[in-house]
Design an enzyme around this catalytic site. Structure first.
Site, PDB file in Angstrom:
ATOM      1  CG  ASP A  80      -0.242  -0.194   2.538  1.00 35.10           C
ATOM      2  OD1 ASP A  80       0.769  -0.921   2.590  1.00 35.10           O
ATOM      3  OD2 ASP A  80      -0.687   0.388   3.540  1.00 35.10           O
TER       4      ASP A  80
ATOM      5  CD  GLU B 283       3.122  -0.924   7.782  1.00 36.64           C
ATOM      6  OE1 GLU B 283       3.219  -0.985   9.024  1.00 36.64           O
ATOM      7  OE2 GLU B 283       3.221   0.149   7.154  1.00 36.64           O
ATOM      8  CD  GLU B 284       2.457   3.247   5.714  1.00 42.32           C
ATOM      9  OE1 GLU B 284       2.297   3.644   6.875  1.00 42.32           O
ATOM     10  OE2 GLU B 284       3.547   3.250   5.126  1.00 42.32           O
TER      11      GLU B 284
ATOM     12  NE  ARG C 174      17.539  -3.157  19.248  1.00 39.04           N
ATOM     13  CZ  ARG C 174      18.597  -2.629  19.863  1.00 39.04           C
ATOM     14  NH1 ARG C 174      19.519  -2.004  19.166  1.00 39.04           N
ATOM     15  NH2 ARG C 174      18.737  -2.707  21.166  1.00 39.04           N
TER      16      ARG C 174
ATOM     17  CG  HIS D 222       5.380   7.898   6.441  1.00 44.11           C
ATOM     18  ND1 HIS D 222       4.331   7.621   7.279  1.00 44.11           N
ATOM     19  CD2 HIS D 222       5.779   6.690   5.980  1.00 44.11           C
ATOM     20  CE1 HIS D 222       4.123   6.309   7.326  1.00 44.11           C
ATOM     21  NE2 HIS D 222       5.002   5.726   6.540  1.00 44.11           N
TER      22      HIS D 222
END
Ligand SMILES: [Zn+2]
Ligand SMILES: [Zn+2]
Length: 394
Positions: free
Chosen positions: A81, A139-140, A180, A366
């Site tokens: 998306d 996802e957003e 990580r 973004h």
């Protein structure tokens, strides 16, 4: 599995991956509306001869089965998306959908996973195990495509022993990746608060109940949730970015409206903090003669990279790219719906460097000027194929 062979295949498909990314970039679609994007991915899977089925409306799941017998399954995930942002870049592949933009690199993730699928399809006579491809929507936007696909059984039949995902990172140079182990990204909850008083003339506070003063106390007191109740070893953030008291120099408003975000990396503390914030805000408002509606919209959980899987994956990335191209990441208090996979399956979410300072490609995700250095696709496709095959024991 011979990494040179994968690197060779990865170079041979580079132009196609760029073309796919540019097509997706110029045709972005918002969360839960990825209709054309999903059709494009389906067409590419057809071209590879891969069967797929749909989930969560626009999501697609496909399997690539190796020829050697093995029960092992690994899932690879890409999101599809875009965001409600108007693109400011002047590029040939600029968004053609005004007000919508792939400003988080999900075009890069999707085209990269299609590239990885092509490499693995070419190699399927040479490996053992099954690769599950997950192309997910939304996802957003809450509740997040990942949570819907998990509910619909994306992690069953067959059940993957591990899930890998990659995300572009404009802080890391193209050609490098970052890992990580352990807790990596935060849970995110949205706070919507209305503090109610009784408005009136600013010169007669004694006749009113001033919601602005109540709000001032609430905002200050709520920070003690972080500084006095939270374990300082566990990261937490509380920020209010919207405070509307729409009175005037001489007008006390009836109410004040607030919006904020609460982020942390511990589920028990998250739930406890929700109760404490609500109780504190309501208690302060009441003690000052007003009232408070404190609403919490629960967002994504925190993202945890399983320690052993991440250590192994990082080591495989060093084999593939060289030690100098594999970096360690710090905790990142943003949220990501890949977290849902990480809560129920051993998962590793790593970062793909997409920065190129010499070409001015440095903008944050973004933002209207976000772009990716496409040379990163020389890494993204082959690396993910290699990591998957290694994890499957090849
Ligand atoms: Zn994003
Ligand atoms: Zn993203």
């Amino acid at each position: 599995m011979n990494k040179e062979k994968i690197q060779e295949l990865s170079s041979s498909i580079f132009n196609e991956v760029v073309a796919n990314r540019r097509h997706l970039h110029s045709h972005p679609e918002l969360s839960f509306n990825e209709v054309e994007t999903s059709a494009y991915v389906a067409k590419k899977l057809d071209e590879l001869g891969l069967e797929y089925h749909r989930m969560a409306e626009n999501g697609l799941v496909a399997l690539i089965k190796g020829s050697k017998p093995s029960d092992k399954v690994i899932a690879l995930r890409a999101d599809m998306d875009a965001l409600p942002i108007t693109e400011a870049n002047d590029v040939s592949y600029k968004s053609q959908n005004t007000g919508v933009m792939h400003a988080c690199g999900h075009d890069a993730h999707t085209s990269s996973l299609l590239g990885t699928a092509k490499i693995l399809t070419e190699l399927k006579n040479q490996f053992a195990g099954t690769v599950k491809l997950i192309f997910q929507p939304a996802e957003e936007k809450l509740p997040g495509g990942a949570s819907l696909m998990i509910k619909e059984g994306v992690l069953e039949n067959p059940k993957p022993q591990a899930v890998l995902g990659q995300h572009v990172m404009p802080l890391i140079d193209a050609g490098k990746v970052g890992f990580r182990a352990g807790k990596y990204m935060a849970s995110t909850d949205e706070l919507y608060v209305t503090v109610k008083g009784k408005g009136g003339h600013g010169a007669q506070p004694q006749q009113n109940i001033d919601p602005v003063i109540i709000t001032a106390h609430i905002l200050t007191a709520l920070q003690t949730i972080i500084s006095r109740y939270n374990d300082p070893k566990s990261p937490s953030v509380l920020s209010f970015g919207k405070v509307i008291a729409n009175g005037a120099t001489n007008v006390i408003p009836d109410e004040v409206y607030l919006e904020g975000t609460f982020r942390t990396m511990d589920e028990a503390w998250r739930n406890d903090a929700h109760k404490k914030m609500k109780k504190m805000a309501e208690g302060i408002a009441e003690s000052m003669g007003g009232s408070c509606d404190f609403n919490i919209m629960r967002g994504y959980p925190f993202l945890i990279n399983e320690e052993k899987l991440t250590a192994a994956t990082r080591a495989h990335a060093e084999d593939y790219l060289g030690k100098e191209n594999v970096l360690d990441l710090d905790i990142w208090m943003a949220a990501e719906d890949f977290a849902y996979y990480s809560q129920v399956a051993d998962s590793c979410f790593y970062r793909l460097g997409t920065r190129n300072e010499s070409r001015g490609i440095t903008s944050s995700v973004h933002t209207p000027t976000f772009d990716v250095e496409e040379d990163a696709f020389k890494v993204s496709t082959g690396l993910m194929a290699y990591l998957a095959l290694k994890q499957l024991g090849n």
